[in-house]
Write a protein that holds these residues in place. Sequence first.
Motif, PDB file in Angstrom:
ATOM      1  N   PRO A  16       0.812  -1.217   0.000  1.00 15.83           N
ATOM      2  CA  PRO A  16       0.000   0.000   0.000  1.00 15.83           C
ATOM      3  C   PRO A  16       0.845   1.266   0.000  1.00 15.83           C
ATOM      4  O   PRO A  16       0.535   2.225  -0.695  1.00 15.83           O
ATOM      5  CB  PRO A  16      -0.839  -0.122   1.274  1.00 15.83           C
ATOM      6  CG  PRO A  16      -0.875  -1.599   1.563  1.00 15.83           C
ATOM      7  CD  PRO A  16       0.461  -2.108   1.131  1.00 15.83           C
ATOM      8  N   TYR A  70      -8.390   5.876  -6.953  1.00 17.66           N
ATOM      9  CA  TYR A  70      -7.688   5.284  -5.819  1.00 17.66           C
ATOM     10  C   TYR A  70      -6.439   6.060  -5.438  1.00 17.66           C
ATOM     11  O   TYR A  70      -5.719   5.687  -4.516  1.00 17.66           O
ATOM     12  CB  TYR A  70      -7.336   3.823  -6.121  1.00 17.66           C
ATOM     13  CG  TYR A  70      -8.515   2.906  -5.968  1.00 17.66           C
ATOM     14  CD1 TYR A  70      -8.892   2.440  -4.707  1.00 17.66           C
ATOM     15  CD2 TYR A  70      -9.284   2.548  -7.061  1.00 17.66           C
ATOM     16  CE1 TYR A  70      -9.994   1.616  -4.558  1.00 17.66           C
ATOM     17  CE2 TYR A  70     -10.391   1.721  -6.924  1.00 17.66           C
ATOM     18  CZ  TYR A  70     -10.732   1.266  -5.668  1.00 17.66           C
ATOM     19  OH  TYR A  70     -11.826   0.457  -5.526  1.00 17.66           O
ATOM     20  N   PRO A 117      -7.462   6.384  -0.497  1.00 19.69           N
ATOM     21  CA  PRO A 117      -8.194   5.163  -0.844  1.00 19.69           C
ATOM     22  C   PRO A 117      -7.308   4.021  -1.302  1.00 19.69           C
ATOM     23  O   PRO A 117      -7.738   2.866  -1.285  1.00 19.69           O
ATOM     24  CB  PRO A 117      -9.123   5.631  -1.985  1.00 19.69           C
ATOM     25  CG  PRO A 117      -8.450   6.826  -2.556  1.00 19.69           C
ATOM     26  CD  PRO A 117      -7.765   7.490  -1.408  1.00 19.69           C
ATOM     27  N   ASN A 138      -6.823   0.533   0.468  1.00 16.88           N
ATOM     28  CA  ASN A 138      -7.629  -0.663   0.168  1.00 16.88           C
ATOM     29  C   ASN A 138      -7.145  -1.261  -1.155  1.00 16.88           C
ATOM     30  O   ASN A 138      -7.887  -1.354  -2.134  1.00 16.88           O
ATOM     31  CB  ASN A 138      -9.106  -0.279   0.075  1.00 16.88           C
ATOM     32  CG  ASN A 138      -9.653   0.274   1.375  1.00 16.88           C
ATOM     33  OD1 ASN A 138      -9.425  -0.287   2.435  1.00 16.88           O
ATOM     34  ND2 ASN A 138     -10.379   1.387   1.277  1.00 16.88           N
ATOM     35  N   TRP A 139      -5.888  -1.650  -1.165  1.00 17.65           N
ATOM     36  CA  TRP A 139      -5.246  -1.984  -2.429  1.00 17.65           C
ATOM     37  C   TRP A 139      -5.820  -3.247  -3.069  1.00 17.65           C
ATOM     38  O   TRP A 139      -5.851  -3.366  -4.294  1.00 17.65           O
ATOM     39  CB  TRP A 139      -3.737  -2.115  -2.243  1.00 17.65           C
ATOM     40  CG  TRP A 139      -3.306  -3.184  -1.289  1.00 17.65           C
ATOM     41  CD1 TRP A 139      -3.157  -3.093   0.046  1.00 17.65           C
ATOM     42  CD2 TRP A 139      -2.972  -4.532  -1.648  1.00 17.65           C
ATOM     43  NE1 TRP A 139      -2.756  -4.285   0.577  1.00 17.65           N
ATOM     44  CE2 TRP A 139      -2.617  -5.195  -0.441  1.00 17.65           C
ATOM     45  CE3 TRP A 139      -2.916  -5.244  -2.841  1.00 17.65           C
ATOM     46  CZ2 TRP A 139      -2.248  -6.524  -0.416  1.00 17.65           C
ATOM     47  CZ3 TRP A 139      -2.539  -6.564  -2.813  1.00 17.65           C
ATOM     48  CH2 TRP A 139      -2.207  -7.198  -1.614  1.00 17.65           C
ATOM     49  N   ARG A 140      -6.283  -4.186  -2.250  1.00 13.16           N
ATOM     50  CA  ARG A 140      -6.858  -5.394  -2.854  1.00 13.16           C
ATOM     51  C   ARG A 140      -8.140  -5.063  -3.623  1.00 13.16           C
ATOM     52  O   ARG A 140      -8.347  -5.508  -4.757  1.00 13.16           O
ATOM     53  CB  ARG A 140      -7.149  -6.442  -1.772  1.00 13.16           C
ATOM     54  CG  ARG A 140      -5.910  -7.070  -1.165  1.00 13.16           C
ATOM     55  CD  ARG A 140      -6.264  -8.235  -0.257  1.00 13.16           C
ATOM     56  NE  ARG A 140      -5.072  -8.804   0.365  1.00 13.16           N
ATOM     57  CZ  ARG A 140      -4.274  -9.687  -0.218  1.00 13.16           C
ATOM     58  NH1 ARG A 140      -4.555 -10.110  -1.432  1.00 13.16           N
ATOM     59  NH2 ARG A 140      -3.211 -10.157   0.404  1.00 13.16           N
ATOM     60  N   GLN A 141      -8.991  -4.264  -3.009  1.00 13.12           N
ATOM     61  CA  GLN A 141     -10.199  -3.841  -3.699  1.00 13.12           C
ATOM     62  C   GLN A 141      -9.849  -3.007  -4.929  1.00 13.12           C
ATOM     63  O   GLN A 141     -10.474  -3.122  -5.984  1.00 13.12           O
ATOM     64  CB  GLN A 141     -11.078  -3.036  -2.747  1.00 13.12           C
ATOM     65  CG  GLN A 141     -12.394  -2.571  -3.378  1.00 13.12           C
ATOM     66  CD  GLN A 141     -13.209  -1.729  -2.419  1.00 13.12           C
ATOM     67  OE1 GLN A 141     -12.754  -1.385  -1.330  1.00 13.12           O
ATOM     68  NE2 GLN A 141     -14.419  -1.390  -2.842  1.00 13.12           N
TER      69      GLN A 141
END
Length: 468
Positions: free
Chosen positions: A8, A302, A337, A340-343
């Motif tokens: 992240p 993001y 934002p 929330n790197w997986r999302q």
Amino acid sequence: MTTKLSRPLALGLAALLSGCGWLDSDYARPELTLPGAYTQAPAQPRRVADDWWREFGDADLDRLVDRALARNNDLTASVEAVRRARLQAGLAQGDLYPSVSASAEISRTRTLDSPHAIERKNTVSLGATWDPDPWNALGRTRDAASLEAEAAYADLNEAARALAATTADLYWQLVYYRQRIALSAESIAYARRTWELAQARYAAGAVSSLDVLEAEQSLRSQEASDTEFRQSLVETENALAILFDGPPAQVDAPRRVLPVGEPPAVDPGLPVEVLERRADLRAAEARLQASLATADAMQASYLPSFSLTGSLGSSSVSLTNVLTNPIGSLGAGLALPFLNWRQMERNVAVSESDYRAAVANFRQTLYAALADVENALSARRQLSQRHDLLQRSVETARAVEALYETRYRAGAADLQSWLDAQEKRRTAEASLLANQLDRLTAQVNLYRALGGGATLPQARVDAADDLL
């Protein structure tokens, strides 16, 4: 010593090092395999024109298409789709600017213990919020909405083009069934005379009752077929009538016979030109670009973002002094934002997958359009050759039937042979008439495949442009 950054944090640093518009993608048309020319192109063509139906030289057809373009409900829905898409693009554009709010409140509070004690409060406030959009996420969202509006307008032109083709197809079918019923009436009258002849010969003792029954069976068969043609005429006329924003009714088009002769040759141009001519391809490419802009916006959403807020307000127990002591405030907010790197990875992957699917769909739509042109050009040629053969077939069938009639009247042939010859003649005549309809339909399909346009009435254009 080597320090490993968490994923992240690495993504965050990469985002911070990026500049404005860093993720904006330059659109390039996908690689396409286009032939240099159509294999079925005619030798002496004419260029396809807008309002192509006027090439038929039929005033009734011209009037019906113009009426459909002005009144059709499906086209009205397409106009509203354009307005909606343009309004949505305006909303997306508005997201780039600060939003302003204002409020005023007057309150009076009285306690139950002290009913004569009233607490007064008067409040006014003015606020503003702005998202600077440093990575152009909102800008790319606006671009996607604008491209969707372009696609919706292309859809409107495609709907007009399809409506003109549908009107022309139904008009020629209407004329065909009228002519087919007239041909059927001639066949019924001929079959009736044959039956009467068989009855007369039976009464004279020249033939058996079998001839009478065979002749009557032929007559009743022709009468039964006639009912099917009349039902098809009603259905076709109703289908045409409801194109004009009205209930099923008789259509004011007096023509009773299909035109004969060779339809004018049409120049298909170069295959690459179909990209500019056909509205459905323009819509598909606009949506392809919108998909790319959406993918950019998804990635930019993001990245770190911040917002600025400001407010000015005042409060007083006296309404006349409510603006005496205003209080102002400023604020800023920062959002990360990308944590929330997986999302983020999954959403970005979804948007990229959508773009790749749009590329594949665009390619397939283009190749299908080229196939439409090739098929229409081939159909035009094959139907022309079939017409010549069918014309000769009719001439031969009529000659054979005439010989059998002569032989039957002379007692040299049985009735069934004559009835068979009559049926072959009727089949040949029906096939020739159907070929005339097929040639007209193929011409309509060719104009449509090449992207022949339909000029929208000015009222339709004005309605699409009415954005409040």
